[in-house]
Design a protein around this motif. Structure first.
Motif, mmCIF file in Angstrom:
data_model
loop_
_atom_site.group_PDB
_atom_site.id
_atom_site.type_symbol
_atom_site.label_atom_id
_atom_site.label_comp_id
_atom_site.label_asym_id
_atom_site.label_seq_id
_atom_site.Cartn_x
_atom_site.Cartn_y
_atom_site.Cartn_z
ATOM 1 N N GLY A 97 11.039 6.614 2.678
ATOM 2 C CA GLY A 97 11.413 7.838 3.375
ATOM 3 C C GLY A 97 10.830 9.114 2.806
ATOM 4 O O GLY A 97 11.360 10.192 3.057
ATOM 5 N N HIS A 98 9.737 9.019 2.063
ATOM 6 C CA HIS A 98 9.102 10.233 1.554
ATOM 7 C C HIS A 98 8.303 10.904 2.662
ATOM 8 O O HIS A 98 7.608 10.233 3.423
ATOM 9 C CB HIS A 98 8.163 9.904 0.387
ATOM 10 C CG HIS A 98 8.873 9.468 -0.844
ATOM 11 N ND1 HIS A 98 8.259 8.719 -1.828
ATOM 12 C CD2 HIS A 98 10.146 9.657 -1.275
ATOM 13 C CE1 HIS A 98 9.118 8.487 -2.796
ATOM 14 N NE2 HIS A 98 10.270 9.031 -2.481
ATOM 15 N N ALA A 99 8.361 12.219 2.721
ATOM 16 C CA ALA A 99 7.607 12.965 3.725
ATOM 17 C C ALA A 99 6.132 13.071 3.350
ATOM 18 O O ALA A 99 5.272 13.179 4.220
ATOM 19 C CB ALA A 99 8.194 14.363 3.897
ATOM 20 N N SER A 100 5.841 13.016 2.065
ATOM 21 C CA SER A 100 4.476 13.216 1.592
ATOM 22 C C SER A 100 4.021 12.026 0.744
ATOM 23 O O SER A 100 4.780 11.544 -0.106
ATOM 24 C CB SER A 100 4.399 14.484 0.744
ATOM 25 O OG SER A 100 3.178 14.559 0.056
ATOM 26 N N PRO A 101 2.774 11.585 0.943
ATOM 27 C CA PRO A 101 2.270 10.508 0.082
ATOM 28 C C PRO A 101 2.167 10.951 -1.381
ATOM 29 O O PRO A 101 2.228 10.132 -2.292
ATOM 30 C CB PRO A 101 0.902 10.163 0.659
ATOM 31 C CG PRO A 101 0.556 11.266 1.591
ATOM 32 C CD PRO A 101 1.815 11.959 1.969
ATOM 33 N N ALA A 102 2.040 12.251 -1.613
ATOM 34 C CA ALA A 102 1.977 12.749 -2.993
ATOM 35 C C ALA A 102 3.277 12.448 -3.740
ATOM 36 O O ALA A 102 3.263 12.145 -4.940
ATOM 37 C CB ALA A 102 1.683 14.241 -2.995
ATOM 38 N N THR A 103 4.400 12.528 -3.044
ATOM 39 C CA THR A 103 5.684 12.210 -3.669
ATOM 40 C C THR A 103 5.720 10.747 -4.080
ATOM 41 O O THR A 103 6.104 10.409 -5.201
ATOM 42 C CB THR A 103 6.842 12.508 -2.693
ATOM 43 O OG1 THR A 103 6.770 13.875 -2.298
ATOM 44 C CG2 THR A 103 8.189 12.217 -3.326
ATOM 45 N N ASP A 134 0.830 -1.207 0.000
ATOM 46 C CA ASP A 134 0.000 0.000 0.000
ATOM 47 C C ASP A 134 0.864 1.257 0.000
ATOM 48 O O ASP A 134 2.056 1.222 0.324
ATOM 49 C CB ASP A 134 -0.962 -0.003 1.189
ATOM 50 C CG ASP A 134 -0.242 0.070 2.515
ATOM 51 O OD1 ASP A 134 -0.011 1.197 2.996
ATOM 52 O OD2 ASP A 134 0.097 -0.992 3.063
ATOM 53 N N LEU A 135 0.244 2.354 -0.384
ATOM 54 C CA LEU A 135 0.959 3.616 -0.552
ATOM 55 C C LEU A 135 1.605 4.098 0.746
ATOM 56 O O LEU A 135 2.755 4.536 0.748
ATOM 57 C CB LEU A 135 0.010 4.689 -1.098
ATOM 58 C CG LEU A 135 0.669 6.012 -1.459
ATOM 59 C CD1 LEU A 135 1.486 5.871 -2.721
ATOM 60 C CD2 LEU A 135 -0.364 7.101 -1.620
ATOM 61 N N ALA A 136 0.890 4.021 1.862
ATOM 62 C CA ALA A 136 1.430 4.520 3.138
ATOM 63 C C ALA A 136 2.659 3.725 3.571
ATOM 64 O O ALA A 136 3.646 4.303 4.043
ATOM 65 C CB ALA A 136 0.354 4.477 4.222
ATOM 66 N N THR A 137 2.617 2.424 3.401
ATOM 67 C CA THR A 137 3.767 1.595 3.774
ATOM 68 C C THR A 137 4.945 1.882 2.862
ATOM 69 O O THR A 137 6.083 2.038 3.318
ATOM 70 C CB THR A 137 3.388 0.104 3.716
ATOM 71 O OG1 THR A 137 2.298 -0.129 4.602
ATOM 72 C CG2 THR A 137 4.564 -0.781 4.095
ATOM 73 N N THR A 138 4.680 1.988 1.575
ATOM 74 C CA THR A 138 5.745 2.305 0.621
ATOM 75 C C THR A 138 6.352 3.662 0.959
ATOM 76 O O THR A 138 7.577 3.822 0.959
ATOM 77 C CB THR A 138 5.193 2.306 -0.815
ATOM 78 O OG1 THR A 138 4.640 1.014 -1.102
ATOM 79 C CG2 THR A 138 6.278 2.625 -1.824
ATOM 80 N N GLN A 139 5.509 4.632 1.256
ATOM 81 C CA GLN A 139 5.984 5.964 1.622
ATOM 82 C C GLN A 139 6.947 5.896 2.794
ATOM 83 O O GLN A 139 8.019 6.487 2.771
ATOM 84 C CB GLN A 139 4.802 6.860 1.971
ATOM 85 C CG GLN A 139 5.207 8.215 2.515
ATOM 86 C CD GLN A 139 4.040 8.947 3.169
ATOM 87 O OE1 GLN A 139 2.892 8.578 3.002
ATOM 88 N NE2 GLN A 139 4.339 9.982 3.918
ATOM 89 N N ALA A 140 6.569 5.162 3.827
ATOM 90 C CA ALA A 140 7.417 5.058 5.023
ATOM 91 C C ALA A 140 8.734 4.345 4.717
ATOM 92 O O ALA A 140 9.793 4.775 5.173
ATOM 93 C CB ALA A 140 6.667 4.325 6.125
#
Length: 62
Positions: free
Chosen positions: A16-22, A7-13
């Motif tokens: 190391g992206h600060a924003s899910p938009a990135t 999922d997007l939130a796990t991938t984001q974490a």
């Protein structure tokens, strides 16, 4: 990771992206995958709209 089903939130974490938009900018999954995801949704049935009393009905208060 997104293509593998993470999922997007796990991938984001994990990346190391600060924003899910990135993270979302890197989402290259085909439209077919989005369609498959929406097919898994179960939405409640719509309620019929409430009917309003006609305008010519006198109100109880006066």
């Amino acid at each position: 990771m997104l293509d593998a089903g993470v999922d997007l939130a796990t991938t984001q974490a994990l990346v190391g992206h600060a924003s899910p938009a990135t993270t979302a900018r890197y989402d290259r999954r085909p439209e077919r995958r989005r369609q498959e995801a929406t097919e898994k949704l179960t939405l409640p049935k719509a309620r019929p709209p409430r009917s309003s009393p006609p305008n010519d009905v006198p109100r109880a208060d006066g």
